[in-house]
Design a protein around this motif. Structure first.
Motif, mmCIF file in Angstrom:
data_model
loop_
_atom_site.group_PDB
_atom_site.id
_atom_site.type_symbol
_atom_site.label_atom_id
_atom_site.label_comp_id
_atom_site.label_asym_id
_atom_site.label_seq_id
_atom_site.Cartn_x
_atom_site.Cartn_y
_atom_site.Cartn_z
ATOM 1 N N GLN A 81 -83.440 23.465 25.348
ATOM 2 C CA GLN A 81 -83.435 23.505 26.814
ATOM 3 C C GLN A 81 -82.974 22.143 27.339
ATOM 4 O O GLN A 81 -83.706 21.150 27.258
ATOM 5 N N TYR A 102 -76.245 27.120 21.796
ATOM 6 C CA TYR A 102 -77.691 27.384 21.718
ATOM 7 C C TYR A 102 -78.130 27.490 20.260
ATOM 8 O O TYR A 102 -79.105 26.873 19.827
ATOM 9 N N TYR A 150 -79.547 32.748 30.466
ATOM 10 C CA TYR A 150 -80.448 32.909 29.310
ATOM 11 C C TYR A 150 -80.410 34.365 28.823
ATOM 12 O O TYR A 150 -80.396 34.629 27.625
ATOM 13 N N HIS A 157 -87.159 33.858 26.931
ATOM 14 C CA HIS A 157 -87.645 33.056 28.064
ATOM 15 C C HIS A 157 -88.593 33.850 28.939
ATOM 16 O O HIS A 157 -88.697 35.074 28.822
ATOM 17 N N MET A 175 -88.755 28.153 28.072
ATOM 18 C CA MET A 175 -88.195 28.456 26.750
ATOM 19 C C MET A 175 -89.344 28.206 25.769
ATOM 20 O O MET A 175 -89.774 27.069 25.603
#
Ligand code: FES
Length: 510
Positions: A81, A102, A150, A157, A175
């Motif tokens: 994050q 990610y 997200y 999340h 997160m």
């Protein structure tokens, strides 16, 4: 300059206290190794560790002592994050590359955790939920877009309208199961393992150039040569540019951290707000209590208000929200941001495949530095790495982001303009203890700092990199360059590149 009574006098990071780091001698001879690494932070040390495990002969040089750059001054969040970033990345790079970013950061977190488990390391690692929150109506929509991003990236999340920490918020994006640790306790183990596996460490050994012949050779300030098959530039700012135009592609920023104790108990979690000024919060154990770390106040290096005022702003925030029982630590960090906010990891330029660079992590060096080490080690070991193409610095060659390029250079040009200055010594006579000024001494623009013993330290304020004018940093007692972020002590020594040479010393009698 704003004075504050309860503020610790010197900026020292908590991470470097109470830890017994090994020390290493200077390089005193020329060397031949497989890989020469420049920079003893998380990137350089993790790369050395990975390569040495594969029987690669490695030397690591640091211009200062290891773990005293940005790695020693981080907030040490181990998380994917990174503020408001995924929505922006989807717009710039598309979904697939954003998913890779990610995944790369989550893989780095996994690597750190596995390494901790493997050595049974006591480095205060803790899984925590990471909260990205806003208390501003203007940012509610941005947070909503981030939440949709997200969803698209498939990042687990939750959204919340309240968080465990007692601060006012309007919305938060959580997160779960991210991490935090004591970065130097972790990296000390990697240094010890690397030494056992034959890595040669050299401190106080500044690399100033690379000669690129059949084999690249690192040239040190003392004139020694480290001839290698590969050079890795893990020195934060690349000390060797290779005509990659890094000064136009990296923006240096400073940010500040305070370490306090309060009467409140820490509720767990890692926090960062979406709006400015940034407030990033976590805790770490100290004497069976919690040290609250509160960071933020980032600004371009060498610009803006008196730097000590940034610490005061964090202190005032902490006082108002939590109450400050003890103000124990303060320190600052320098971070580099690339044109598109993705780090540069890979060959310094096309055609120079034996000089590898890793830089531009924004403020997220624990995971990005670990990813860099894996990508660089895999390239040398000729292994595939799924993230190699995403991070390659070559993505801008031939297609620099023209608008931002111009913006960077306008900033640089402004800093080159030398303002009008009085030719007076009155300025100097009026200096208080621990204050600095820029004035003209014997016709030359001169920076003057008066230390605690009333001794004056005079330097030429022209940065030795590309001749911009440095500015006084009252919080750290340094001269900082707004163009590419070089920093110098008040006596003129280089603390942070790209400058390689010290500021010229001056005297009142010159
Ligand atoms: Fe480049 Fe100062 S001119 S860092």
């Amino acid at each position: 300059m704003t004075k504050h009574n309860n503020m610790p006098e010197n900026p020292e990071p908590f991470w470097r206290e109470l830890i017994d780091l090994p020390s290493f001698s200077k390089l005193k001879d020329s060397l031949k190794v497989d890989v020469g690494i420049v920079g003893g932070g998380i990137t350089g040390i993790t790369t050395a560790y990975l390569l040495a495990k594969e029987n690669i002969n490695v030397a690591l040089l640091d211009s200062n002592v290891i773990l005293n750059g940005t790695t020693g001054h981080t907030t040490a969040k181990v998380t994917a994050q990174h503020g408001l970033i995924y929505d922006e990345f989807i717009s710039h790079f598309g979904l697939e590359k954003t998913q890779l970013y990610y995944q790369a950061n989550m893989d780095a977190k996994k690597f750190i955790k596995q390494t901790i488990d493997q050595y049974n390391l006591k480095c205060d690692y803790k899984e925590e939920n990471a909260f990205l929150y806003t208390n501003s109506d203007d940012y509610l929509l941005k947070l909503e877009h981030e939440q949709k991003a997200y969803d698209k990236v498939k990042i687990p999340h939750e959204t919340k309208t309240n968080i465990p920490l007692d601060i006012p918020i309007k919305s938060a994006l959580v997160m779960p199961n991210q991490g935090q640790f004591h970065p130097l306790k972790y990296l000390k183990q990697l240094v010890d393992e690397s030494v056992s596996n034959g890595v040669q460490f050299y401190e106080n050994t500044a690399a100033i150039d690379v000669e690129y012949n059949k084999h690249p050779t690192i040239i040190t300030r003392d004139g020694y040569r480290v001839t290698c098959r590969y050079v890795i530039e893990a020195s934060h700012y690349p000390f060797y540019d290779g005509q990659g135009f890094y000064p136009t592609r990296l923006k240096p920023e400073r940010s500040y951290i305070i370490g306090i104790k309060t009467d409140k108990s820490y509720p767990g979690g890692m926090y960062i707000n979406a709006e400015s000024p940034t407030r990033s919060i976590r805790s770490t154990p100290i004497d069976d209590e919690n040290l609250w770390l509160i960071a933020g106040e980032n600004h371009r290096t060498g610009q803006g208000k008196s730097t000590i005022d940034h610490y005061v702003a964090l202190q005032n925030f902490a006082e108002k929200q939590f109450g400050v029982k003890d103000f124990i630590y303060r320190w600052s960090a320098q971070d580099l941001t690339t044109l598109d906010k993705l780090p540069y990891i890979g060959p310094v330029t096309k055609g120079q495949d034996s000089v590898l660079v890793a830089t531009g992590y924004r403020k997220w060096g624990m995971t990005n530095g670990t990813i860099a080490a894996q990508i660089l080690a895999d390239s040398i070991l000729e292994k595939e790495n799924p993230y190699k193409n995403l991070y390659t610095p070559a993505r801008f060659q031939g297609d620099p982001s023209v608008k931002k390029f111009a913006q960077f250079n306008t900033n640089v040009a402004k800093s080159l303009i030398k303002g009008k200055l009085d030719d007076t010594k009155e300025n100097i006579n009026n200096l208080d203890i621990d204050e600095a000024t820029i004035t003209r001494v014997n016709g030359e623009r001169t920076g003057v700092y008066k230390d605690k013993n009333a001794e004056l330290h005079l330097v030429d304020t022209t940065c030795t990199h590309l001749r911009c004018e440095v500015a006084w940093n009252s919080g750290e007692r340094t001269w900082d360059c707004p163009c590419h972020g070089s920093r110098f002590s008040y006596t003129g020594e280089v603390i942070e590149g790209p400058a390689k040479e010290p500021l010229e010393k001056r005297s009142l009698n010159d």
